[in-house]
Design a protein around this motif. Sequence first.
Motif, mmCIF file in Angstrom:
data_model
loop_
_atom_site.group_PDB
_atom_site.id
_atom_site.type_symbol
_atom_site.label_atom_id
_atom_site.label_comp_id
_atom_site.label_asym_id
_atom_site.label_seq_id
_atom_site.Cartn_x
_atom_site.Cartn_y
_atom_site.Cartn_z
ATOM 1 N N LYS A 104 0.811 -1.229 0.000
ATOM 2 C CA LYS A 104 0.000 0.000 0.000
ATOM 3 C C LYS A 104 0.840 1.274 0.000
ATOM 4 C CE LYS A 104 -4.260 -1.650 2.225
ATOM 5 N NZ LYS A 104 -5.105 -1.544 3.444
ATOM 6 N N ILE A 105 2.140 1.142 0.256
ATOM 7 C CA ILE A 105 2.998 2.327 0.351
ATOM 8 C C ILE A 105 3.278 2.881 -1.042
ATOM 9 C CG2 ILE A 105 5.220 3.215 1.096
ATOM 10 C CD1 ILE A 105 3.367 2.462 3.381
ATOM 11 N N LEU A 106 2.988 4.159 -1.243
ATOM 12 C CA LEU A 106 3.273 4.826 -2.519
ATOM 13 C C LEU A 106 4.730 5.276 -2.537
ATOM 14 C CD1 LEU A 106 0.033 6.949 -3.036
ATOM 15 C CD2 LEU A 106 0.670 4.815 -4.154
ATOM 16 N N THR A 107 5.358 5.147 -3.695
ATOM 17 C CA THR A 107 6.795 5.392 -3.801
ATOM 18 C C THR A 107 7.105 6.519 -4.780
ATOM 19 O OG1 THR A 107 6.929 3.673 -5.506
ATOM 20 C CG2 THR A 107 7.375 3.012 -3.245
ATOM 21 N N PRO A 108 8.183 7.271 -4.541
ATOM 22 C CA PRO A 108 8.593 8.329 -5.471
ATOM 23 C C PRO A 108 9.377 7.759 -6.643
ATOM 24 C CG PRO A 108 10.091 8.247 -3.610
ATOM 25 C CD PRO A 108 9.027 7.212 -3.345
ATOM 26 N N ILE A 109 9.639 8.602 -7.631
ATOM 27 C CA ILE A 109 10.414 8.273 -8.843
ATOM 28 C C ILE A 109 9.684 7.240 -9.695
ATOM 29 C CG2 ILE A 109 12.605 7.484 -9.795
ATOM 30 C CD1 ILE A 109 13.998 8.537 -7.328
ATOM 31 N N GLU A 110 9.549 6.009 -9.171
ATOM 32 C CA GLU A 110 8.760 4.989 -9.870
ATOM 33 C C GLU A 110 7.299 5.136 -9.462
ATOM 34 O OE1 GLU A 110 9.276 2.724 -12.083
ATOM 35 O OE2 GLU A 110 11.451 2.532 -12.259
#
Length: 399
Positions: free
Chosen positions: A144-150
């Motif tokens: 569920k964790i949203l990630t930066p860059i990708e």
Amino acid sequence: MKQRLILIVVLMALVLTGCWNRRELNDLAIAVGFGVDKADDQYRISVQVVDPGEVAANKGVSGRTPVTMYHVTAPTLFEALRKMTTVSPRKIYSSHLRIFVIGEEVAKEGIGEALDLVSRDQEMRTDFYIVVAKGEHTAEEALKILTPIEKIPANNLFHSLESSARAWAPSTTVTLDQLIMDLVSQGKHPVLTGLEIKGDYEVGQTIDNVEKIDNAAVLQYTGLAVFKKDKLVGWLNEEESKGYNFIQDNVKSTVGHLVCPGGGRLALEVIRSHTKVKGKVEKGKPKMEVQSRVEVNVGEVACQIDLTKIDTVNELEKIAEKNVRSLMEQAVNKVQKQYKVDIFGFGEVIHRADPTAWKSLKKDWDTHFAKLPVTYQVDVKIRRLGTVGNSFLKEMNKR
């Protein structure tokens, strides 16, 4: 002759199937991440699905996340995937799976049942990576964790693990084929990389997590999970995991430090590493020898040493050899004393070296492994000192 050719073409056309099993893209929900957790005596399956409209190049600003999550509970994984049609408007399509996250509770009870579906399903390729959710958070929460860059978190996890395995030795990539091979082997038990949520989980699952420079929550790979057959029995820390990968000849590059003779620290970058494991049986007792050759570059100097002297470089090489040997010893000693399972494949080495002796050893190999004598030969060579010889810090301190 011409008529015969025409007849052959016609007959071939009759047996061609065409696109009988085609699937339209707008009828599918493309799964990129799977999570498996326990819910009482059933499985709770979570699937991270790409939202095509949010990852398209010409999309407008909608405020939606690039992926969505579906999760259901069922007695088996296969039932859960079909049951997911009750919450998903499209059928789950798993051929593009990138990451498979197993909850720690499932790992402790046994991952065999969870892996049977993914190994049997003809839709699934075997090039995705398998990891274990470590600590208090479940596999579902990790996905569920949203990630930066990708934009797509599962892609982030896939590429991050690849990058970490190449440049930071404590991590290792394990595909489905590799995992099953270790599970059925009589001379080796599996390991999987651990995955943790660092930071504020509640904020991490919202779009706010990627709208600021400093993310509130991040996903971080940490340590290796040790298995006995298909059950998780414990963890290796960062140093022990690095030692494991040195023994397995998995180290492509990494960075470590050593304490200089006069105090301070010096960082070394491993540029090449090759390890060979040899085994033999003498008077019915197995023995192992680990031979490792490591080439390094000096990356950072924070101590008062003279790198222009050959004796200094030789002394640093000896210290580095001791450090690498210590990493490997830590890993083997921890597993022998605490977990008593051969995750290093020493049994497979004995099998190749002496098949006759292996027939009598394999029945209780883990018992033999727990008291197996292992010797280490480490050869470290410093190849480059960087663009300068001695650090400017040495000259500055003379003033």
